[in-house]
Design an enzyme around this catalytic site. Sequence first.
Site, mmCIF file in Angstrom:
data_model
loop_
_atom_site.group_PDB
_atom_site.id
_atom_site.type_symbol
_atom_site.label_atom_id
_atom_site.label_comp_id
_atom_site.label_asym_id
_atom_site.label_seq_id
_atom_site.Cartn_x
_atom_site.Cartn_y
_atom_site.Cartn_z
ATOM 1 N N HIS A 129 26.859 -38.167 -47.276
ATOM 2 C CA HIS A 129 28.049 -38.947 -47.845
ATOM 3 C C HIS A 129 28.500 -39.341 -46.216
ATOM 4 O O HIS A 129 29.481 -40.150 -46.110
ATOM 5 C CB HIS A 129 28.562 -38.049 -48.707
ATOM 6 C CG HIS A 129 28.087 -38.261 -49.875
ATOM 7 N ND1 HIS A 129 28.883 -37.095 -51.248
ATOM 8 C CD2 HIS A 129 26.955 -38.365 -50.512
ATOM 9 C CE1 HIS A 129 28.045 -37.613 -51.979
ATOM 10 N NE2 HIS A 129 27.095 -38.470 -51.729
ATOM 11 N N PHE A 375 23.093 -33.078 -52.895
ATOM 12 C CA PHE A 375 23.317 -32.460 -52.286
ATOM 13 C C PHE A 375 23.860 -33.235 -51.537
ATOM 14 O O PHE A 375 23.764 -34.350 -49.920
ATOM 15 C CB PHE A 375 22.061 -32.790 -51.239
ATOM 16 C CG PHE A 375 20.457 -31.868 -51.928
ATOM 17 C CD1 PHE A 375 20.920 -30.596 -52.512
ATOM 18 C CD2 PHE A 375 19.407 -32.792 -52.292
ATOM 19 C CE1 PHE A 375 19.807 -29.521 -53.231
ATOM 20 C CE2 PHE A 375 18.940 -31.730 -53.569
ATOM 21 C CZ PHE A 375 19.162 -30.424 -54.166
ATOM 22 N N CYS A 376 25.274 -33.811 -51.670
ATOM 23 C CA CYS A 376 26.203 -35.493 -51.037
ATOM 24 C C CYS A 376 25.185 -36.311 -50.893
ATOM 25 O O CYS A 376 25.453 -36.694 -49.807
ATOM 26 C CB CYS A 376 26.600 -34.376 -49.457
ATOM 27 S SG CYS A 376 28.270 -32.900 -49.860
ATOM 28 N N ALA A 377 24.494 -36.717 -51.297
ATOM 29 C CA ALA A 377 23.046 -37.971 -51.153
ATOM 30 C C ALA A 377 23.310 -38.441 -52.699
ATOM 31 O O ALA A 377 22.461 -38.741 -52.669
ATOM 32 C CB ALA A 377 22.430 -37.486 -50.871
#
Length: 458
Positions: A129, A375-377
């Site tokens: 992100h 995982f911020c993805a």
Amino acid sequence: MSVSTAALDQSICAPLPVLGADVTVPLVTGGDVTYAALDYAASAPALQRVWDDVAAYAPYYGSVHRGAGYLSQLSTDLFESSRTTVADFLGCRPEDQVVFTRSTTDSLNLLASALPADCQVFVFETEHHASLLPWRDARVTYLDAPRTPAEAVATLERALAGRDPHGPALVCVTGASNVTGELWPVKELTSAAHAHGARIVLDAAQLAPHHPVDIADLDVDWVAFSGHKLYAPFGSGVLAGRADWLRDAEPYLAGGGASRKVARRADGGVDVEWHTTPARHEAGSPNVIGVYSIAAACRALTEAGFDRLVAREQQLVTRVREGLAEVPEVRVLSLFGDDAPRVGVISFVVEGWNSSHFAAALSAEYGIGVRDGLFCAHPLVRTLLGSEPQEPGECGAPEAEPGERSLNAIRVSFGAGTPDEHIERFLGAVRELVRTGARWSYRTEDGRCVPDRGAAQV
């Protein structure tokens, strides 16, 4: 002017000495165990060498820039020499600038604020992100997840071929995925970008701690990374690369340090002359200890020898992948396939297990710290899992039926400070959990899966 730091002849062993190597944590089943930190992709432990260097400097800490006192001059010297150390570590070109920020996220938001008017940005949906989201004031084209490195290059070339050939453009790409650990074809993507008149910024947050990064060799325009993933605590980051867009943009923050001259006008307003150096985007009192810790980490990794570090890490990667392959219920997530080169970041799901429950059991029952979630993805993990994200509060829900797809994933990550024993303990714990199940019951608390100490042991 210098500060005496840790001895340069310190023996470099494998693994490198890190803080916390002897920390013990309690187990929910009773007793204590040495903590196995296997969440390097989020924050790596500080190298002992880095901590020693910072401790040696700490008594001499002073304000940076413009101070007349000895400690201020000393701190300024360390701050600016750290800039040179980072530039050398990254293989910067003579005309490049190194700007100190708070993190990779901060670095990429800084670059986003410096984009020329009407700039087009191209970014794969596979990005973290920090790389995916900062481009709010630009025309953004999000590219679908490729399934091979060659497809990544072809996808970018097609997208760039259809753009306005006369306007500015920027490509943002990761060097190593924070989900799969897979290396991206940075040189090939850079060639494609430059062939179509676009510039490229490399998100090296997961690459720089594991692999040499050379701006001149890769020919990228900018590199961004975070100290806390490079074994350097205290919250600093780096944006390094071409100076022109940064020099022409309004300062990222307006304030002291960024301004060269400020004067009142006759009409009552204020005229400001901004610096054209990196100081233009470093307003306010800088995080000199954070910056110095990054420089110390750069020196430590360079002196240890990246060839040795990479070779040892690849042994660990092979061991983890082989160990997980021995458990039929485990599926390792991959974008480019099993043969793709990768760093020490591996994500997986376990058939019949809620991923948050599995990660909580690894921590509570074995003293092993891993990551679970998206995982911020989020777009990438959803693509790899073929599912929508898990709703908050489900980590304590009943286990999935056999064969049911996990809604989140588990990530194990490691690096220069990871001992072999931690890898073996992790693999043993995975095998035991899959075979026997958790020994404790778990519940959701503030969105986290935690042991239910009020319930009976399973």
